[in-house]
Structure formats: structure tokens, C-alpha cells
Design a protein around this motif. Structure first.
Motif, mmCIF file in Angstrom:
data_model
loop_
_atom_site.group_PDB
_atom_site.id
_atom_site.type_symbol
_atom_site.label_atom_id
_atom_site.label_comp_id
_atom_site.label_asym_id
_atom_site.label_seq_id
_atom_site.Cartn_x
_atom_site.Cartn_y
_atom_site.Cartn_z
ATOM 1 N N UNK A 73 0.497 21.533 30.959
ATOM 2 C CA UNK A 73 1.124 21.297 32.338
ATOM 3 C C UNK A 73 0.954 20.058 33.067
ATOM 4 N N UNK A 74 1.600 18.364 32.929
ATOM 5 C CA UNK A 74 1.333 17.401 33.171
ATOM 6 C C UNK A 74 1.577 16.858 34.700
ATOM 7 N N UNK A 75 0.786 17.765 35.696
ATOM 8 C CA UNK A 75 1.382 16.808 37.416
ATOM 9 C C UNK A 75 1.320 15.618 37.287
ATOM 10 N N UNK A 76 2.286 14.520 37.513
ATOM 11 C CA UNK A 76 2.066 12.898 37.235
ATOM 12 C C UNK A 76 1.990 12.847 39.326
ATOM 13 N N UNK A 77 1.162 11.620 39.479
ATOM 14 C CA UNK A 77 0.904 11.697 40.861
ATOM 15 C C UNK A 77 1.507 10.117 40.790
ATOM 16 N N UNK A 78 2.438 10.071 41.488
ATOM 17 C CA UNK A 78 3.527 8.782 41.496
ATOM 18 C C UNK A 78 3.721 8.129 42.465
ATOM 19 N N UNK A 79 3.800 6.404 43.313
ATOM 20 C CA UNK A 79 4.634 5.561 44.771
ATOM 21 C C UNK A 79 6.063 6.375 44.657
ATOM 22 N N UNK A 80 6.919 6.482 43.088
ATOM 23 C CA UNK A 80 8.140 7.162 42.953
ATOM 24 C C UNK A 80 8.349 8.144 43.087
ATOM 25 N N UNK A 81 7.515 8.824 43.038
ATOM 26 C CA UNK A 81 8.400 10.142 43.493
ATOM 27 C C UNK A 81 8.620 10.402 44.365
ATOM 28 N N UNK A 82 9.427 12.249 44.699
ATOM 29 C CA UNK A 82 9.609 12.216 45.681
ATOM 30 C C UNK A 82 8.779 13.414 46.414
ATOM 31 N N UNK A 83 8.314 14.669 45.542
ATOM 32 C CA UNK A 83 8.277 15.531 45.663
ATOM 33 C C UNK A 83 6.824 15.319 46.163
ATOM 34 N N UNK A 84 6.596 16.121 47.303
ATOM 35 C CA UNK A 84 5.001 16.410 47.913
ATOM 36 C C UNK A 84 4.353 17.254 47.616
ATOM 37 N N UNK A 85 3.062 17.218 47.666
ATOM 38 C CA UNK A 85 2.181 18.155 46.419
ATOM 39 C C UNK A 85 2.113 19.471 46.966
ATOM 40 N N UNK A 86 2.402 18.993 48.752
ATOM 41 C CA UNK A 86 1.613 20.209 49.587
ATOM 42 C C UNK A 86 2.909 20.912 49.518
#
Length: 151
Positions: A73-86
Motif C-alpha cells: 500500500x502506497x501512501x503519498x505525502x503531497x502538498x496538493x492532498x487534502x487529507x491529514x495523516x492524523x
């Protein structure tokens, strides 16, 4: 759990992430091409002797990385995303993926990811340093999955 860096450009950032991986017991995948020579002394200087305590996998390109990590499972961290890792439920075998410092990842990489997350920050600023982002993301993922190394 693993950290993957897509075409990183700054040796010091890679060195800091390798040190993070060593300290937290997390492998690091480097997806080439990188913006510097791997034998660059700045990588070793930043990672110091920690580089000997982290599993590093180098991949010639995106396709090689995907083949080596099929089904992960790939979890991308991006400044364009809208969901928080929290607000996200991490799983123990997630791969936390970070794009190149100047441009992130191309659309075909975004499409291959299972989810996209953005570390919350003040709206006046654009992004955190790559190694800082990886530290925050990994800390939360390890906390949620109860994989934090002992004191």
C-alpha cells in the motif's frame, strides 16, 4: 513500514532520511534518478555512521520500485492532498512515499498510490523540508501501528 523517496534531489535530505530510518528501524527505498551522485560525501556526512544501520534499496526507476514492492500500500505525502495523516488509519506494511523536492511526483505516480496525505501547516507557507516531513509522517504512522522502537 518503509519510506520511499521518488527521485530525491538533495543529498543532505537523503542522508537525514537514512538516519531517520536507522533510528526508527525503517527501511528506505530510493527511486532513481537522483539529483546527485550516490557516492556524494554529503550523503555520508549527513547520515554519518547511521547509514550502516539502515536497509537501503535503490531502484533504477519507478517501474523497478513497483515490481519490487508489488501489492504494498502506497501512501503519498503531497502538498496538493487534502487529507491529514492524523485522520488516516496507517497499516504496519505501508510505504510512505515522498516526491522530489522541486516538483513532487508526476501524475502517473499519484494515480498508482492508494491514498494521498498532506501534513497540516499554516496557509502562509508552502511545504516542510523533505526530511522533516518524513519524520512527522513516520512518527504518526509508527505511533498508530504501535511500532515505535523502545526507549
Amino acid at each position: 513500514m518503509r519510506i520511499a523517496l521518488y527521485q530525491p534531489e538533495i543529498a543532505g535530505n537523503v542522508g537525514a532520511v537514512l538516519r531517520l530510518g536507522a533510528c526508527m528501524g525503517v527501511a528506505v527505498d530510493l527511486i532513481e534518478p537522483m539529483g546527485f551522485a550516490w557516492d556524494d560525501r554529503r550523503v555520508r556526512r549527513t547520515a554519518m555512521d547511521y547509514i550502516d544501520h539502515v536497509e537501503v534499496a535503490r531502484h533504477a526507476d519507478w517501474v523497478s520500485f513497483r515490481v519490487a514492492n508489488e501489492g504494498a500500500r502506497l501512501v503519498l505525502f503531497s502538498s496538493k492532498a487534502t487529507q491529514s495523516p492524523y485522520d488516516h488509519a496507517f497499516e504496519p506494511d505501508d510505504i510512505l512515499l515522498f516526491g522530489k523536492e522541486s516538483a513532487g511526483v508526476p501524475e502517473h505516480v499519484v494515480a498508482a498510490c492508494d491514498t494521498r496525505l498532506r501534513i497540516p501547516m499554516r496557509p502562509q507557507v508552502r511545504s516542510l523540508n523533505l526530511a522533516t516531513s518524513a519524520s512527522l509522517a513516520l512518527g504518526e504512522a509508527l505511533r498508530q501501528t504501535k511500532q515505535i522502537p523502545p526507549l
